[in-house]
Design a protein around this motif. Sequence first.
Motif, short mmCIF file in Angstrom:
data_model
loop_
_atom_site.label_atom_id
_atom_site.label_comp_id
_atom_site.label_asym_id
_atom_site.label_seq_id
_atom_site.Cartn_x
_atom_site.Cartn_y
_atom_site.Cartn_z
N TYR A 144 3.84 46.57 -71.75
CA TYR A 144 4.18 46.44 -73.16
C TYR A 144 4.59 45.01 -73.49
CZ TYR A 144 4.91 51.44 -72.29
OH TYR A 144 4.76 52.75 -71.89
N LYS A 145 4.14 44.54 -74.67
CA LYS A 145 4.68 43.29 -75.20
C LYS A 145 6.09 43.58 -75.71
CE LYS A 145 0.27 41.51 -76.87
NZ LYS A 145 -0.53 41.31 -78.08
N THR A 146 7.00 42.61 -75.53
CA THR A 146 8.39 42.79 -75.96
C THR A 146 8.76 41.75 -77.02
OG1 THR A 146 9.36 41.23 -74.38
CG2 THR A 146 8.96 43.49 -73.60
N VAL A 161 5.79 40.12 -71.35
CA VAL A 161 5.23 41.46 -71.18
C VAL A 161 5.98 42.13 -70.03
CG1 VAL A 161 3.15 42.79 -70.58
CG2 VAL A 161 2.97 40.77 -72.05
N ILE A 200 9.89 47.67 -78.17
CA ILE A 200 8.82 48.63 -77.84
C ILE A 200 9.02 49.88 -78.70
CG2 ILE A 200 7.77 50.04 -76.03
CD1 ILE A 200 8.89 47.95 -74.01
N SER A 205 2.19 54.44 -76.17
CA SER A 205 1.12 53.52 -76.61
C SER A 205 1.30 52.14 -75.98
CB SER A 205 1.12 53.39 -78.13
OG SER A 205 0.90 54.63 -78.73
N PRO A 206 1.06 52.03 -74.65
CA PRO A 206 1.22 50.71 -74.02
C PRO A 206 0.20 49.70 -74.55
CG PRO A 206 0.26 52.30 -72.48
CD PRO A 206 0.61 53.07 -73.71
N ASP A 207 0.56 48.42 -74.53
CA ASP A 207 -0.37 47.36 -74.95
C ASP A 207 -1.43 47.10 -73.90
OD1 ASP A 207 0.87 46.45 -77.52
OD2 ASP A 207 2.59 46.13 -76.20
N PHE A 208 -1.09 47.37 -72.64
CA PHE A 208 -2.03 47.22 -71.52
C PHE A 208 -1.80 48.40 -70.59
CE2 PHE A 208 -0.44 43.03 -72.82
CZ PHE A 208 -1.60 42.34 -73.11
N ARG A 211 -0.71 55.21 -70.33
CA ARG A 211 0.57 55.92 -70.51
C ARG A 211 0.82 56.79 -69.28
NH1 ARG A 211 0.59 61.18 -71.36
NH2 ARG A 211 2.69 61.17 -72.23
N ALA A 231 -0.77 37.40 -72.72
CA ALA A 231 -0.21 37.43 -74.08
C ALA A 231 0.02 36.00 -74.57
CB ALA A 231 1.11 38.21 -74.07
#
Length: 262
Positions: A144-146, A161, A200, A205-208, A211, A231
Amino acid sequence: MAHSHIKPEEAREMIRSNRWNKPTSGVANGYTQANLVILPKELAFEFLLFCQRNPKPCPVLDVTEPGSPIPELAAPSADLRTDLPGYRIYREGKLAEEVREITSYWKNDMVAFLLGCSFSFEKALLQNNITVRHIEEKCNVPMYKTNIDCVKAGRFEGPMVVSMRPIPEKDVVRAVQVTSRFPSVHGAPVHIGHPEAIGIGNLDSPDFGDRVTIKEGEVPVFWACGVTPQAVAMNVKPELVITHSPGHMFITDWTDEKFGIL
């Protein structure tokens, strides 16, 4: 997993001959895996400085000589153009394509960086009877992007990330202790629980990556992730950046214990 006990050179041969094209978590267990970032030489110093200022998400393991695809320290018999199961090509900060090898993209001014990967401490978690859910569910780790900003260096700036592993409440302290022994491969978590506190919105729904199931009594634990440069590359928008596909790592000749501290 049948491929967990093979040697790194066997794993790379399987990858090179297209017999393995999946994420590498659990492959050649006990050997250090690495994220890959390939940049033109004119950006290499700025990126090295970015890594030096952001050692949690970007721990540098090896850097190639300009124009050489051979990681002389990490695996002198390897070729970074062919020995990862998946690559991403970014042009002007946008993901242009995903490919199986990058021989035709390689240029004589390119510098490749190998960065530590959290897959390396997963064996230590398993040895401490701490479940690693994405291995259990045979999928990629969720990333996930933070809203945690990396420290800027030259043109390189952007969000950290993180990768997430659900840990039973009773095992969280042990998981922190175990992974803090491996600072060269992201080390201790950067955040525990409360994903919204680091920006988050939805763990499903992870960015990369994929789940994973979070069971009752488990806490989401977040580690700095080597996908961070991808990113950041999207922010910097260089003409060309090549990285690994998330979860599709380079397997080095080094053992994880080389990077562990007692």
